[in-house]
Design an enzyme around this catalytic site. Structure first.
Site, PDB file in Angstrom:
ATOM      1  N   HIS A  79       0.857  -1.181   0.000  1.00 51.02           N
ATOM      2  CA  HIS A  79       0.000   0.000   0.000  1.00 51.02           C
ATOM      3  C   HIS A  79       0.894   1.233   0.000  1.00 51.02           C
ATOM      4  O   HIS A  79       1.974   1.223   0.593  1.00 51.02           O
ATOM      5  CB  HIS A  79      -0.916   0.018   1.227  1.00 51.02           C
ATOM      6  CG  HIS A  79      -1.889   1.159   1.231  1.00 51.02           C
ATOM      7  ND1 HIS A  79      -3.062   1.129   0.518  1.00 51.02           N
ATOM      8  CD2 HIS A  79      -1.855   2.368   1.852  1.00 51.02           C
ATOM      9  CE1 HIS A  79      -3.714   2.273   0.697  1.00 51.02           C
ATOM     10  NE2 HIS A  79      -3.001   3.040   1.495  1.00 51.02           N
ATOM     11  N   ASP A 158     -15.150   1.645   8.118  1.00 49.61           N
ATOM     12  CA  ASP A 158     -14.165   2.593   7.583  1.00 49.61           C
ATOM     13  C   ASP A 158     -14.812   3.498   6.547  1.00 49.61           C
ATOM     14  O   ASP A 158     -14.587   4.710   6.536  1.00 49.61           O
ATOM     15  CB  ASP A 158     -12.982   1.838   6.969  1.00 49.61           C
ATOM     16  CG  ASP A 158     -12.013   2.776   6.266  1.00 49.61           C
ATOM     17  OD1 ASP A 158     -11.455   3.659   6.942  1.00 49.61           O
ATOM     18  OD2 ASP A 158     -11.832   2.640   5.042  1.00 49.61           O
ATOM     19  N   ARG A 165     -13.658  12.481   6.192  1.00 53.23           N
ATOM     20  CA  ARG A 165     -12.348  12.973   6.602  1.00 53.23           C
ATOM     21  C   ARG A 165     -11.862  14.120   5.734  1.00 53.23           C
ATOM     22  O   ARG A 165     -11.223  15.056   6.222  1.00 53.23           O
ATOM     23  CB  ARG A 165     -11.332  11.821   6.610  1.00 53.23           C
ATOM     24  CG  ARG A 165     -11.475  10.923   7.832  1.00 53.23           C
ATOM     25  CD  ARG A 165     -10.632   9.678   7.739  1.00 53.23           C
ATOM     26  NE  ARG A 165      -9.231   9.979   7.505  1.00 53.23           N
ATOM     27  CZ  ARG A 165      -8.359   9.083   7.059  1.00 53.23           C
ATOM     28  NH1 ARG A 165      -8.752   7.852   6.773  1.00 53.23           N
ATOM     29  NH2 ARG A 165      -7.104   9.423   6.877  1.00 53.23           N
ATOM     30  N   SER A 180      -7.736   3.111   9.144  1.00 54.91           N
ATOM     31  CA  SER A 180      -8.292   2.942   7.805  1.00 54.91           C
ATOM     32  C   SER A 180      -7.477   1.953   6.977  1.00 54.91           C
ATOM     33  O   SER A 180      -8.020   1.018   6.382  1.00 54.91           O
ATOM     34  CB  SER A 180      -8.354   4.297   7.104  1.00 54.91           C
ATOM     35  OG  SER A 180      -8.904   4.168   5.813  1.00 54.91           O
ATOM     36  N   LYS A 184      -8.596  -2.276   6.340  1.00 56.80           N
ATOM     37  CA  LYS A 184      -8.893  -2.754   4.987  1.00 56.80           C
ATOM     38  C   LYS A 184      -7.952  -3.886   4.582  1.00 56.80           C
ATOM     39  O   LYS A 184      -8.383  -4.886   4.017  1.00 56.80           O
ATOM     40  CB  LYS A 184      -8.809  -1.607   3.986  1.00 56.80           C
ATOM     41  CG  LYS A 184      -9.972  -0.625   4.067  1.00 56.80           C
ATOM     42  CD  LYS A 184     -10.051   0.259   2.841  1.00 56.80           C
ATOM     43  CE  LYS A 184      -8.951   1.289   2.796  1.00 56.80           C
ATOM     44  NZ  LYS A 184      -9.256   2.541   3.462  1.00 56.80           N
TER      45      LYS A 184
END
Length: 438
Positions: A79, A158, A165, A180, A184
């Site tokens: 990520h 989430d 946000r 978050s 996930k």
């Protein structure tokens, strides 16, 4: 228990219990909270923070708010916190699959300046980012990877807070980022995760110290959640590679998968892949893992996995073959109608190219979203003909701006000022990799 009491407690810097955090997430995801109450909690967290225990409770509550997927075999993922020209995932996922690990990569769309992985892939004709759980399993079994959007069943807790946000200016709040991302990735079935945290002028975190703070909290939370995690802090000043913009970046992805990609892109892909292969036991060292990534790129196996992934996700066999053969006219969205060329005003060595103005101009011309529902112009972007350290002669073209709208004089001026040329080459072009936090 009621939301007003929880808001009052957090407003006065109180520590929420696990049950109280679960109450907030559950009621937010079920639609029982007013948007103002969700926003108030986010702001209270932004101002007063969350303890490590609260952050873990938040992450677990988000995971448990929906379905948790499980996959067989060695399951890894990567990520990124986003960057200008960051197309690493499109190269890395098939390369890792070619190294015989499984990569169920669920990605997002771009909002603001950061380009979205799914948007890039949708510039390929026929590519579907919406897969059922069964389709994900089949693609993973047959190809070893997929890149798709999350399903509605993954972390609805989430989703219920994430959408607020941006409008509440709490995007950069570290506990919310930790909850978050980790929720996930764990819910999606990842067992080994490398997080690429960008630091620099064109990143969410402008300096290494702030990026390191996020990394340390990520690692601490991941240990409690039994997720094998490493955080790599990488530089985000210059654009990554030489292409910025959805369809243009896909072209560079194919070049990279054929071993002809820019050095900095290959460095990021091989290093992040090496970290993952070492973490899951496929390689004894990061260096060996990085070489394994370079090997499957060099022998064509990674490109073949990319081709198969495209076909399994809706691209016709002919279009997938054309894509790999770099016959982009048939398989990508229509190219931009205008190309504006930018020329060097002096001779010398390129010290750096500012990524932020490049990203802003592309965004203004339609490559990114100002609102979540905006339609993108996937053909918009910038092609750079030089990178840091290259020599350029006065008058040479250093950038091409691909667009379909009117380009303002201010945009032209900002892009012209993005390149910095030195009279000498007495400077060092730094590595993209800054440090690793474990």
């Amino acid at each position: 228990m009621n939301i007003q009491d929880l808001l009052l407690k957090k407003r006065h810097s109180g520590e929420l219990s696990k049950q109280e955090v679960e109450y907030f997430v559950k009621n937010a995801s079920s639609g029982l909270l007013h948007p103002s109450q969700i926003g108030a909690m986010l702001m209270a967290i932004a101002i007063n923070g969350l303890s490590n225990q609260e952050t873990i409770a938040l992450t677990e509550a988000m995971i448990n708010s929906g379905k948790k997927l499980e996959w067989s075999g060695l399951v890894v993922d990567k990520h990124s916190t986003g960057g200008v020209g960051d197309k690493v995932s499109l190269v890395l996922a098939p390369a890792l699959a070619a190294c015989h690990v499984k990569v169920p990569m669920m990605s997002g769309r771009g909002l603001g300046l950061t380009g979205g992985t799914l948007d890039k892939l949708e510039s390929i004709k026929g590519y579907s980012v919406s897969l059922s759980e069964q389709q994900m399993k089949e693609c993973l079994d047959e190809v070893g990877c997929f890149i798709a959007s999350t399903t509605d069943q993954i972390c609805p807790g989430d989703k219920a807070t994430y959408s607020y946000r941006d409008v509440t200016s709490t995007v950069d709040v570290i506990p919310l980022i930790v909850g978050s991302i980790l929720s996930k990735k764990i819910a999606e079935g990842s067992k080994h995760l490398v997080l690429d945290i960008k630091a620099g002028d064109a990143a969410l975190y402008k300096n290494v110290a702030d990026a390191e703070q996020l990394a340390k909290q990520m690692v601490a939370a991941a240990k409690h959640l039994n997720l094998n995690l490493k955080c790599v802090i990488s530089s985000m000043n210059d654009p990554i590679g030489r292409a910025v913009g959805n369809a243009l970046e896909v072209k560079e992805v194919v070049a990279c998968l054929k071993g002809a990609g820019p050095k900095d892109l290959l460095e990021l892909v091989s290093h992040l892949g090496g970290e993952l292969l070492e973490m899951c036991g496929k390689a004894s060292t990061v260096q060996q893992g990085a070489q394994m990534i370079l090997d499957v790129i060099g022998n064509g196996e990674a490109l073949e996995r990319f081709k198969k992934m495209c076909i399994w996700q809706g691209v016709s066999e002919q279009h997938a073959q054309d894509l790999c053969d770099e016959k982009f006219g048939t398989c990508l969205v229509e190219p931009a109608s205008h190309i504006e060329k930018f020329h060097a005003k002096q001779s010398g060595w390129v010290r750096n190219i500012d990524g932020l103005p490049v990203a802003k101009i592309c965004w203004e011309l339609g490559s990114g979203r100002k609102n979540p529902e905006d339609n993108l112009d996937l053909s918009v972007g910038v092609i750079l003909h030089v990178s840091a350290g290259d020599y350029i002669c006065e008058g040479d073209c250093w950038a091409e701006l691909h667009h379909n709208k009117i380009v303002s004089e201010q945009m032209i001026q900002e892009l012209e000022q993005a390149i910095h040329i030195s009279n000498t080459n007495e400077f060092i072009v730094p590595s993209r990799i800054i440090k690793t936090i474990v």
